[in-house]
Design a protein around this motif. Structure first.
Motif, PDB file in Angstrom:
ATOM      1  N   PHE A 343       0.825  -1.211   0.000  1.00 19.49           N
ATOM      2  CA  PHE A 343       0.000   0.000   0.000  1.00 19.49           C
ATOM      3  C   PHE A 343       0.859   1.262   0.000  1.00 19.49           C
ATOM      4  O   PHE A 343       0.429   2.303  -0.529  1.00 19.49           O
ATOM      5  N   GLU A 344       2.054   1.181   0.566  1.00 15.47           N
ATOM      6  CA  GLU A 344       2.998   2.292   0.414  1.00 15.47           C
ATOM      7  C   GLU A 344       3.338   2.504  -1.059  1.00 15.47           C
ATOM      8  O   GLU A 344       3.363   3.632  -1.565  1.00 15.47           O
ATOM      9  N   ILE A 345       3.612   1.413  -1.741  1.00 17.30           N
ATOM     10  CA  ILE A 345       4.006   1.477  -3.147  1.00 17.30           C
ATOM     11  C   ILE A 345       2.870   2.054  -3.989  1.00 17.30           C
ATOM     12  O   ILE A 345       3.095   2.869  -4.893  1.00 17.30           O
ATOM     13  N   ALA A 346       1.639   1.627  -3.698  1.00 21.14           N
ATOM     14  CA  ALA A 346       0.497   2.162  -4.438  1.00 21.14           C
ATOM     15  C   ALA A 346       0.428   3.676  -4.292  1.00 21.14           C
ATOM     16  O   ALA A 346       0.235   4.409  -5.286  1.00 21.14           O
ATOM     17  N   TYR A 347       0.579   4.171  -3.078  1.00 20.20           N
ATOM     18  CA  TYR A 347       0.546   5.614  -2.844  1.00 20.20           C
ATOM     19  C   TYR A 347       1.680   6.319  -3.580  1.00 20.20           C
ATOM     20  O   TYR A 347       1.475   7.353  -4.227  1.00 20.20           O
ATOM     21  N   GLU A 348       2.893   5.757  -3.483  1.00 18.20           N
ATOM     22  CA  GLU A 348       4.047   6.363  -4.149  1.00 18.20           C
ATOM     23  C   GLU A 348       3.820   6.473  -5.653  1.00 18.20           C
ATOM     24  O   GLU A 348       4.135   7.493  -6.277  1.00 18.20           O
ATOM     25  N   ALA A 349       3.268   5.429  -6.253  1.00 20.78           N
ATOM     26  CA  ALA A 349       3.080   5.430  -7.706  1.00 20.78           C
ATOM     27  C   ALA A 349       2.008   6.420  -8.136  1.00 20.78           C
ATOM     28  O   ALA A 349       2.206   7.213  -9.064  1.00 20.78           O
ATOM     29  N   PHE A 350       0.857   6.385  -7.474  1.00 16.16           N
ATOM     30  CA  PHE A 350      -0.228   7.277  -7.864  1.00 16.16           C
ATOM     31  C   PHE A 350       0.136   8.745  -7.650  1.00 16.16           C
ATOM     32  O   PHE A 350      -0.270   9.609  -8.430  1.00 16.16           O
ATOM     33  N   SER A 351       0.880   9.031  -6.605  1.00 14.51           N
ATOM     34  CA  SER A 351       1.180  10.431  -6.287  1.00 14.51           C
ATOM     35  C   SER A 351       2.196  11.057  -7.241  1.00 14.51           C
ATOM     36  O   SER A 351       2.421  12.265  -7.198  1.00 14.51           O
ATOM     37  N   LYS A 352       2.806  10.234  -8.100  1.00 15.53           N
ATOM     38  CA  LYS A 352       3.837  10.750  -9.010  1.00 15.53           C
ATOM     39  C   LYS A 352       3.401  10.762 -10.473  1.00 15.53           C
ATOM     40  O   LYS A 352       4.231  10.855 -11.363  1.00 15.53           O
ATOM     41  N   VAL A 353       2.096  10.623 -10.724  1.00 18.15           N
ATOM     42  CA  VAL A 353       1.600  10.674 -12.096  1.00 18.15           C
ATOM     43  C   VAL A 353       0.555  11.779 -12.212  1.00 18.15           C
ATOM     44  O   VAL A 353       0.122  12.359 -11.212  1.00 18.15           O
ATOM     45  N   ASP A 354       0.122  12.051 -13.429  1.00 23.05           N
ATOM     46  CA  ASP A 354      -0.836  13.123 -13.645  1.00 23.05           C
ATOM     47  C   ASP A 354      -2.280  12.673 -13.491  1.00 23.05           C
ATOM     48  O   ASP A 354      -3.160  13.476 -13.165  1.00 23.05           O
ATOM     49  N   SER A 355      -2.537  11.365 -13.719  1.00 29.02           N
ATOM     50  CA  SER A 355      -3.905  10.862 -13.624  1.00 29.02           C
ATOM     51  C   SER A 355      -3.884   9.402 -13.191  1.00 29.02           C
ATOM     52  O   SER A 355      -3.106   8.612 -13.740  1.00 29.02           O
ATOM     53  N   ARG A 365       5.711   4.162 -13.609  1.00 32.29           N
ATOM     54  CA  ARG A 365       6.207   4.678 -12.339  1.00 32.29           C
ATOM     55  C   ARG A 365       6.566   3.540 -11.390  1.00 32.29           C
ATOM     56  O   ARG A 365       7.575   3.608 -10.676  1.00 32.29           O
ATOM     57  N   LEU A 366       5.774   2.488 -11.379  1.00 29.45           N
ATOM     58  CA  LEU A 366       6.080   1.330 -10.539  1.00 29.45           C
ATOM     59  C   LEU A 366       7.433   0.736 -10.901  1.00 29.45           C
ATOM     60  O   LEU A 366       8.215   0.362 -10.022  1.00 29.45           O
ATOM     61  N   ARG A 367       7.730   0.638 -12.187  1.00 27.11           N
ATOM     62  CA  ARG A 367       8.957  -0.018 -12.626  1.00 27.11           C
ATOM     63  C   ARG A 367      10.208   0.789 -12.288  1.00 27.11           C
ATOM     64  O   ARG A 367      11.313   0.237 -12.294  1.00 27.11           O
ATOM     65  N   THR A 368      10.051   2.073 -11.997  1.00 30.17           N
ATOM     66  CA  THR A 368      11.216   2.907 -11.678  1.00 30.17           C
ATOM     67  C   THR A 368      11.216   3.386 -10.227  1.00 30.17           C
ATOM     68  O   THR A 368      12.063   4.182  -9.841  1.00 30.17           O
ATOM     69  N   LEU A 369      10.290   2.876  -9.437  1.00 29.98           N
ATOM     70  CA  LEU A 369      10.140   3.339  -8.059  1.00 29.98           C
ATOM     71  C   LEU A 369      11.364   2.991  -7.218  1.00 29.98           C
ATOM     72  O   LEU A 369      11.908   1.890  -7.308  1.00 29.98           O
ATOM     73  N   ASN A 370      11.791   3.937  -6.414  1.00 30.10           N
ATOM     74  CA  ASN A 370      12.902   3.731  -5.472  1.00 30.10           C
ATOM     75  C   ASN A 370      12.582   4.537  -4.225  1.00 30.10           C
ATOM     76  O   ASN A 370      12.625   5.766  -4.248  1.00 30.10           O
ATOM     77  N   TYR A 371      12.219   3.852  -3.148  1.00 33.62           N
ATOM     78  CA  TYR A 371      11.820   4.553  -1.933  1.00 33.62           C
ATOM     79  C   TYR A 371      12.171   3.702  -0.717  1.00 33.62           C
ATOM     80  O   TYR A 371      12.526   2.525  -0.829  1.00 33.62           O
ATOM     81  N   SER A 372      12.056   4.277   0.463  1.00 28.59           N
ATOM     82  CA  SER A 372      12.311   3.561   1.708  1.00 28.59           C
ATOM     83  C   SER A 372      11.052   3.585   2.562  1.00 28.59           C
ATOM     84  O   SER A 372      10.431   4.641   2.736  1.00 28.59           O
ATOM     85  N   GLY A 373      10.665   2.420   3.078  1.00 26.83           N
ATOM     86  CA  GLY A 373       9.448   2.332   3.871  1.00 26.83           C
ATOM     87  C   GLY A 373       9.478   1.170   4.835  1.00 26.83           C
ATOM     88  O   GLY A 373      10.536   0.781   5.336  1.00 26.83           O
ATOM     89  N   MET A 374       8.314   0.581   5.072  1.00 28.98           N
ATOM     90  CA  MET A 374       8.180  -0.467   6.089  1.00 28.98           C
ATOM     91  C   MET A 374       9.026  -1.694   5.775  1.00 28.98           C
ATOM     92  O   MET A 374       9.440  -2.417   6.686  1.00 28.98           O
ATOM     93  N   SER A 375       9.319  -1.953   4.521  1.00 27.12           N
ATOM     94  CA  SER A 375      10.173  -3.085   4.140  1.00 27.12           C
ATOM     95  C   SER A 375      11.593  -2.650   3.815  1.00 27.12           C
ATOM     96  O   SER A 375      12.349  -3.391   3.189  1.00 27.12           O
TER      97      SER A 375
END
Length: 431
Positions: A343-355, A365-375
């Motif tokens: 669910f972190e990843i879902a938020y990260e992906a949606f928040s970085k696109v236009d629609s 966006r999912l394929r290029t995601l790089n973030y730090s979170g619960m995992s």
């Protein structure tokens, strides 16, 4: 592309634990700010909440409700300057591959899902991901070896092609080797390894994956033979004793391992160190074996000892585990962190696109995601194959608890993840 130790045509080919029992709840901002479907993002989630692999999903309800209360999910996602309510629709995978695929199709056609998340074993994740890929729906999977998820879904495993809409994060065969072998090295043995692998996609894949790892590390391989579920293990145990095996590895179903391990104790097969996969990942798995689980080792990809924090609200891994124990009365389990990160990843992906309706943009966006979170850090842009992020586990042993729970998972080796503190001394499974 990094090559796996798995020969591709022998990779896990699990199909999924289906899911039909659905539960959905919308999470809008206070005051009824969201009124139409066009102002709503729908996220589907499929996992094995009942059936053979239900232990994997026993904490999923808790995680989903906790995520719903975080600010991004409670107040809605801002995407392209607009605020969208978020609805999470949950499907139970009932341990049936066909139902897993059917659940994904229902999420697409009936619930109009903008993204589908899925967890816990190739039996669930692979059919869900395949439906999403064919329907052009962004999808994120976890708790499945990446080789099993990636190669077994290819039309030609020897010439794999990157997926467009489906991504995942978890461990791979290199991580299993990097987790287990360092523990073996610290226990004096004759370096002869007993292998209990069934005649199924999991067993056949691991049977081909482990020998190169063992050979490189200087160990001898003794295959107990492909077996069918529910058989008697007398001949296998006799072979392990005859070959003087002092290390044990496996990837069976839990009932088969429990039967074999009890029989091994009765027949005098007591390896110096047992390192198991697929079984004894969760506290509930330890209860049927009682004292026979003392100092059995396995891999841990998440736990309260991880120095990880939520990207949604800053909650620590320790706090999440303790909150689950307080709310449920049950011991924490590893999939809490994995499902939370979906669910972190879902938020990260949606928040970085236009629609949120631009599925290709969300998937990209999912394929290029790089973030730090619960995992911890998840970098999908630098995985072993496109769209895959790899976690680094630690080696753990089940040891007798000192508090409310009979057994606790204690970190005994952090070779792959030095940021995780050691919690106990590595000890032989059988002195």
């Amino acid at each position: 592309m990094q090559r796996s130790a798995f020969p591709r045509r022998e990779l896990l080919k699990g199909v999924g634990l289906g899911a039909l029992a659905a539960a959905g709840a919308a999470c809008g901002a206070p005051g009824g700010d969201f009124r139409t479907d066009d102002e709503k993002i729908v996220i589907g989630f499929v996992s094995p909440r009942s059936g053979a692999l239900a232990s994997f999903a026993s904490g999923d309800d808790f995680v989903v409700e906790r995520v719903r209360r975080t600010a991004p999910y409670a107040k809605g996602f801002t995407v392209g300057g607009r605020r969208y309510a978020v609805e999470i629709v949950v499907k139970d995978s009932v341990s049936d591959p066909r139902l897993a695929a059917q659940a994904a199709r229902e999420l697409v056609t009936h619930h109009k899902a903008d993204m589908i998340l899925t967890s816990s074993a190739p039996e669930t994740t692979n059919p869900v991901a395949s439906v999403c890929e064919s329907q052009g729906i962004p999808c994120v999977a976890t708790v499945v070896p990446w080789e099993a998820w990636y190669f077994s879904r290819q039309a030609d495993p020897d010439n794999p092609r990157p997926f467009t809409y489906t991504t995942m994060f978890f461990l791979g065969v290199d991580q299993f080797g990097g987790c287990f072998v360092p523990m073996w090295e610290r226990i004096p043995t004759n370096k002869v390894v007993a292998a209990m692998f069934p005649d199924d996609p999991d067993g056949n894949a691991f049977r081909r994956a482990w020998p190169p790892i063992l050979e490189k590390a200087g160990y001898t391989w003794v295959d107990g033979g492909a077996y069918r579920d529910g058989r008697d293990f007398t001949r296998m145990i006799a072979k392990f004793r005859r070959e003087r095996c002092e290390i044990f590895i496996n990837a069976p179903l839990t009932p088969d391992f429990n039967r074999m391990w009890r029989q091994a104790a009765a027949d005098g097969f007591r390896p110096r160190l047992a390192t198991v996969a697929k079984v004894l990942l969760f506290p509930s798995d330890t209860l049927p074996l009682a004292g026979l689980v003392d100092n059995i080792a396995t891999d841990s990809w998440w736990g309260p000892y991880m120095p990880n924090t939520s990207s949604l609200d800053g909650e620590s891994a320790k706090s999440l585990a303790e909150a689950y124990q307080s709310a449920s009365g049950r011991q924490w389990l590893q999939t809490l962190g994995s499902v939370y990160s979906l669910f972190e990843i879902a938020y990260e992906a949606f928040s970085k696109v236009d629609s949120p309706r631009d599925r290709k943009a969300v998937a990209a966006r999912l394929r290029t995601l790089n973030y730090s979170g619960m995992s911890g850090v998840l970098d999908f842009s630098r995985g072993p194959v496109p769209g895959v992020a790899v976690q680094q586990p630690v080696g753990v042993q089940w040891k007798r608890g000192v508090g409310r729970f009979p057994y606790e998972m204690m970190v005994v080796d952090n070779s792959l993840n030095p940021a995780v503190p050691i919690g106990a001394e590595l000890a032989p499974t059988n002195p």
